[in-house]
Write an enzyme that holds these catalytic residues in place. Structure first.
Site, short mmCIF file in Angstrom:
data_model
loop_
_atom_site.label_atom_id
_atom_site.label_comp_id
_atom_site.label_asym_id
_atom_site.label_seq_id
_atom_site.Cartn_x
_atom_site.Cartn_y
_atom_site.Cartn_z
CE1 TYR B 297 23.67 -56.13 -3.79
CE2 TYR B 297 22.52 -58.02 -2.86
CZ TYR B 297 23.23 -56.91 -2.66
OH TYR B 297 23.53 -56.61 -1.44
CE1 TYR B 347 27.08 -58.66 -0.52
CE2 TYR B 347 28.26 -57.73 1.36
CZ TYR B 347 26.98 -57.98 0.59
OH TYR B 347 25.96 -57.45 0.97
#
Ligand SMILES: [Zn+2]
Lengths: 135, 394
Positions: B297, B347
């Site tokens: 992440y 994203y």
């Protein structure tokens, strides 16, 4: 973006407003358990350390040390013209307590250096404990 | 029943996504629907087979809106997790829980956002006049000029550089590795846009020492996956990407609110991911050395760097030097974010990392790691976080 008002703290919240009411009297306080002395940077009524519902607004000195800083250069809000230096400080007399503030302009500081509180009058009744390099 | 009963029990049987763009021109519901239908078709299923739906608390589309849209008429389970980017690995954990406990058989996990053309992140509560209250604690941050994630991660980056001697060149290595992978991925927003060290070093500062290329993209898009039992997945259209183990963990000092209260933890450069890692490796019977490829992440380069340390991929404090040694590049010790990650693919709040993990196990990545059999996928920004390990079906 130009019509965005500066964010001000909620002055009615039952858990947190006392911090800003004390600031309006130029007092830096931290929510502290009267039974065991545990303190909470983010105020609440219940003490998870001892189980009491017995908090007070304990006045503390405005001495701190710098934990980290960042120089904000990308503008996101008209109330905060860039550059400004956002600071994260550790309170000297309350281990584990940490607060944030901002200093207008670009400043390059040292982690661990001495900082001190001052009180910024934003508008009537709205006062923020702010942080600057200790003199 | 032991706490490891979920080991290898479930698999990801289908993946689907939309295009990733700056302006989708479609509603959140349309994006979610397209990703969901693509994942269902990839698995060789039909919408009526879906009996569970799990989502992020930041999704605008509810489980019932999506079920209604696609025609999933027999839902027996739904759930959500968050805040925000914690969700992808965490909701896959919820899906496993629902399946192994008999509450559902076939669960759709999704994330959709018009993250560029719609509601953008980063103004926190600042578009409101009065902030905070009701245990949000925004009043202790926004009025003081802390308004965006980049500012918070700028503080973390400054502290890591000060404490461990991490350099901007170290962080550049993370941004560039992700960009190199995106340059091979036609669906990535940065597909044909290379990034070199000089460009990174000259980039405009956002919140010094954090620069433009330390930031993730803002993306319109959606991604979805289908989770079912490993046994059933073997009979479906794709080779199963088996979920070896899954974990969420807060550790002590979880902190309230959405984001900024993480700045009040003892250390601002060690995240709850370190607690997730310990639990995950214990549950999996695997360790960091067993991992062939990782989808980390990466809302910012410093987030990925902290996770390198939290997930024991390198020593504490060495994340920067480890990254700039070439370890995270294709052909290095542990290639990361092989579709380009948040900084260069798009994203989708951690969900695109899940899809790329599955591709690595299937052997279909545009930057395939030769013989990859174990892939780590993290959803570990500063709040209490989550991760899982995918393995090839043996
Ligand atoms: Zn107490």
């Amino acid at each position: 973006m130009t019509d965005m008002p500066r964010p001000i703290p909620n002055m009615d919240d039952l858990d947190t407003a006392g911090f800003f009411k004390a600031a309006a009297e130029h007092k830096l306080t931290i929510r502290t358990c009267t039974q065991c002395g545990a303190s909470y940077s983010l105020p609440r009524e219940y003490c998870r350390e001892c189980g009491a519902f017995a908090m007070e607004w304990k006045e503390v000195s405005g001495k701190a040390t710098l934990h980290a800083y960042t120089v904000v250069t990308h503008p996101v809000h008209p109330a905060f013209p860039v550059p400004y230096t956002a600071v994260l400080v550790d309170l000297v007399d309350v281990p584990g307590a940490r607060m944030v503030g901002n200093i207008p302009g670009e400043h390059h500081l040292e982690v661990g250096q001495a900082m001190e509180v001052w009180f910024e009058h934003v508008e009537d009744g709205i006062v923020l404990p702010q942080w600057k390099v200790a003199e | 029943m032991s706490r490891w009963d979920h080991r290898d029990a479930c698999a990801i049987a289908g993946i689907g996504h939309t295009d990733f763009s700056k302006n989708s021109g479609r509603s959140d519901l349309t994006l979610a629907t397209q990703a969901a239908l693509a994942a269902i078709a990839d698995a060789g299923l039909v919408p009526a087979d879906i009996d569970g739906i799990v989502r992020s608390d930041y999704d605008h589309v509810s489980h019932n809106a999506l079920a209604d849209a696609i025609g999933a008429d027999n839902l027996t389970y739904w759930g959500q997790s968050g805040p925000g980017g914690i969700a992808p690995s965490s909701i896959i954990g919820q899906a496993i829980g629902a399946i192994v406990s008999g509450q559902a058989t076939t669960v759709l996990a999704f994330r959709e956002l018009n993250g560029r053309s719609g509601a953008r992140f980063g103004l926190g509560g600042s578009d409101k006049f009065v902030v905070g209250g009701n245990a949000s604690y925004d009043e202790f941050f926004n009025p003081f000029g802390l308004l965006t994630p980049a500012q918070m991660f700028g503080l973390m980056q400054q502290r890591h550089m000060s404490q461990y001697g991490t350099t901007r060149e170290d962080l550049a290595a993370i941004a560039i590795a992700c960009r190199n992978r995106a340059n091979a991925n036609p669906n990535a927003q940065m597909y044909e846009r290379p990034l070199d060290l000089e460009t990174y070093m000259d980039a405009r500062m956002i919140s010094w020492p954090l620069c433009l290329f330390d930031c993730c993209l803002e993306t319109d898009g959606a991604a979805a996956v289908i989770i079912t039992t490993t046994e059933r997945a073997r009979d479906l259209a794709q080779p199963p990407a088996v979920i070896r183990a899954s974990a969420h963990a807060s550790g002590p000092n979880i902190q309230p609110g959405q984001m900024f209260p993480a700045l009040l933890r003892d250390s601002i450069i060690e995240l709850p991911g370190r607690h997730v890692a310990k639990l995950l490796y214990e549950r999996a019977g695997l360790g960091a050395n067993d991992i062939d490829v990782a989808q980390i992440y990466d809302c910012f380069t410093i987030t990925a760097l902290m996770e390198f340390e939290d997930y024991q991929l390198c020593e504490r404090g060495e994340g920067g030097r480890w990254a700039s040694s070439g370890a995270i590049e294709l052909g290095g010790e542990l290639p990361i974010n092989t579709a380009g990650g948040h900084m260069s693919e798009g994203y989708i709040h951690g969900m695109n990392h899940v899809l790329e993990g599955v591709r690595q196990i299937r052997g279909t990545s545009t930057s395939q790691v030769e013989g990859a059999e174990v892939c780590l996928v993290t959803s570990s920004p500063p709040p209490a976080s989550s991760a899982f390990l995918l393995v090839a079906d043996r």
